[in-house]
Design a protein around this motif. Structure first.
Motif, mmCIF file in Angstrom:
data_model
loop_
_atom_site.group_PDB
_atom_site.id
_atom_site.type_symbol
_atom_site.label_atom_id
_atom_site.label_comp_id
_atom_site.label_asym_id
_atom_site.label_seq_id
_atom_site.Cartn_x
_atom_site.Cartn_y
_atom_site.Cartn_z
ATOM 1 N N TYR A 78 0.824 -1.211 0.000
ATOM 2 C CA TYR A 78 0.000 0.000 0.000
ATOM 3 C C TYR A 78 0.856 1.257 0.000
ATOM 4 O O TYR A 78 0.536 2.236 -0.666
ATOM 5 N N LYS A 79 1.955 1.228 0.728
ATOM 6 C CA LYS A 79 2.805 2.419 0.831
ATOM 7 C C LYS A 79 3.405 2.828 -0.511
ATOM 8 O O LYS A 79 3.745 3.980 -0.718
ATOM 9 N N ASP A 80 3.519 1.875 -1.453
ATOM 10 C CA ASP A 80 4.096 2.167 -2.765
ATOM 11 C C ASP A 80 3.080 2.682 -3.781
ATOM 12 O O ASP A 80 3.456 3.169 -4.842
ATOM 13 N N ILE A 81 1.796 2.537 -3.468
ATOM 14 C CA ILE A 81 0.754 2.985 -4.388
ATOM 15 C C ILE A 81 0.582 4.493 -4.241
ATOM 16 O O ILE A 81 0.340 4.995 -3.150
ATOM 17 N N ILE A 82 0.730 5.217 -5.344
ATOM 18 C CA ILE A 82 0.567 6.668 -5.323
ATOM 19 C C ILE A 82 -0.892 7.026 -5.513
ATOM 20 O O ILE A 82 -1.465 7.784 -4.733
ATOM 21 N N TYR A 83 -1.522 6.444 -6.547
ATOM 22 C CA TYR A 83 -2.947 6.676 -6.761
ATOM 23 C C TYR A 83 -3.532 5.637 -7.694
ATOM 24 O O TYR A 83 -2.817 4.905 -8.381
ATOM 25 N N PHE A 84 -4.876 5.569 -7.675
ATOM 26 C CA PHE A 84 -5.653 4.747 -8.583
ATOM 27 C C PHE A 84 -6.426 5.686 -9.496
ATOM 28 O O PHE A 84 -6.951 6.704 -9.047
ATOM 29 N N GLU A 85 -6.501 5.325 -10.776
ATOM 30 C CA GLU A 85 -7.200 6.148 -11.759
ATOM 31 C C GLU A 85 -8.207 5.285 -12.513
ATOM 32 O O GLU A 85 -7.885 4.182 -12.946
ATOM 33 N N ASN A 86 -9.413 5.809 -12.680
ATOM 34 C CA ASN A 86 -10.446 5.120 -13.441
ATOM 35 C C ASN A 86 -10.241 5.444 -14.917
ATOM 36 O O ASN A 86 -10.290 6.597 -15.316
ATOM 37 N N ARG A 87 -9.996 4.397 -15.739
ATOM 38 C CA ARG A 87 -9.719 4.589 -17.168
ATOM 39 C C ARG A 87 -10.499 3.587 -18.001
ATOM 40 O O ARG A 87 -10.151 2.407 -18.013
ATOM 41 N N LEU A 88 -11.525 4.063 -18.679
ATOM 42 C CA LEU A 88 -12.277 3.241 -19.629
ATOM 43 C C LEU A 88 -12.652 1.862 -19.062
ATOM 44 O O LEU A 88 -12.260 0.831 -19.600
ATOM 45 N N HIS A 89 -13.378 1.842 -17.981
ATOM 46 C CA HIS A 89 -13.866 0.619 -17.345
ATOM 47 C C HIS A 89 -12.771 -0.218 -16.705
ATOM 48 O O HIS A 89 -12.981 -1.373 -16.368
ATOM 49 N N LYS A 90 -11.591 0.323 -16.577
ATOM 50 C CA LYS A 90 -10.491 -0.341 -15.879
ATOM 51 C C LYS A 90 -9.964 0.610 -14.813
ATOM 52 O O LYS A 90 -10.145 1.814 -14.888
ATOM 53 N N ILE A 91 -9.277 0.028 -13.856
ATOM 54 C CA ILE A 91 -8.568 0.821 -12.845
ATOM 55 C C ILE A 91 -7.091 0.744 -13.181
ATOM 56 O O ILE A 91 -6.561 -0.334 -13.463
ATOM 57 N N GLU A 92 -6.433 1.880 -13.139
ATOM 58 C CA GLU A 92 -4.987 1.912 -13.332
ATOM 59 C C GLU A 92 -4.345 2.274 -11.999
ATOM 60 O O GLU A 92 -4.631 3.317 -11.423
ATOM 61 N N LEU A 93 -3.512 1.373 -11.511
ATOM 62 C CA LEU A 93 -2.785 1.559 -10.262
ATOM 63 C C LEU A 93 -1.423 2.148 -10.610
ATOM 64 O O LEU A 93 -0.720 1.595 -11.449
ATOM 65 N N HIS A 94 -1.062 3.255 -9.967
ATOM 66 C CA HIS A 94 0.208 3.933 -10.261
ATOM 67 C C HIS A 94 1.155 3.848 -9.060
ATOM 68 O O HIS A 94 0.768 4.193 -7.949
#
Length: 166
Positions: A78-94
């Protein structure tokens, strides 16, 4: 080649293999994935109690986000995850190193991450509050990389309150 009724158990840590042992297969883990943790606990308890061996184990749900990406089960601290983005019916984990895409609704993800350090700042973004560098009235700047994330007007006061509590 080993007989089909045998399997190997390897317990690993960052230093390498702690234990390598051969076991007979005596339990089948079923799907859906939500029941796998309970099945594994039952499997471990059943085996070690039948052998009169005490066993300690745990599942590190508190420190890792686990998800399926391209038919692989992955985990990211969790500490390495900067943000989650909703993209065209998918989630992008950054993360700072790379990004991953997987299928899940943003609402389900928000519920799952409720007890962790994540804030829903916009319809399309969940951010890790520990990565927030700057808060403005219409956007956030996240570290590392100075990524700019929009904040919706309806969520601004909730974000300000959440950040003032930390």
């Amino acid at each position: 080649m080993y007989p089909s009724h045998l399997c190997f158990l390897f317990i690993l840590n960052k230093g390498g293999v702690l234990l390598s042992e051969k076991f007979s297969i005596f339990f089948h883990i079923k799907k859906p994935a939500a029941s796998v943790k309970e099945d594994l606990r039952h499997l471990i308890d059943s085996y070690f109690s039948s052998e009169n061996i005490s066993c300690e184990y745990y599942f590190d749900d508190e420190h890792y986000f686990v998800f399926r990406c391209h038919r692989e089960l992955l985990s990211v601290p969790y500490k390495d995850i900067i943000y989650f983005e909703n993209r065209l019916h998918k989630i992008e984990l950054h993360t700072s190193q790379r990004s991953f895409q997987f299928y899940k609704s943003m609402e389900a993800l928000e519920r799952e991450l409720n007890h962790h350090q994540f804030l829903r700042v916009h319809q399309g973004y969940l951010v890790n509050r520990s990565h927030i560098l700057v808060l403005r009235s219409s956007f956030l700047i996240l570290k590392p990389g100075n990524t700019i994330i929009p904040i919706s007007k309806s969520r601004l006061s909730m974000v300000q309150k959440a950040l003032n509590q930390t």
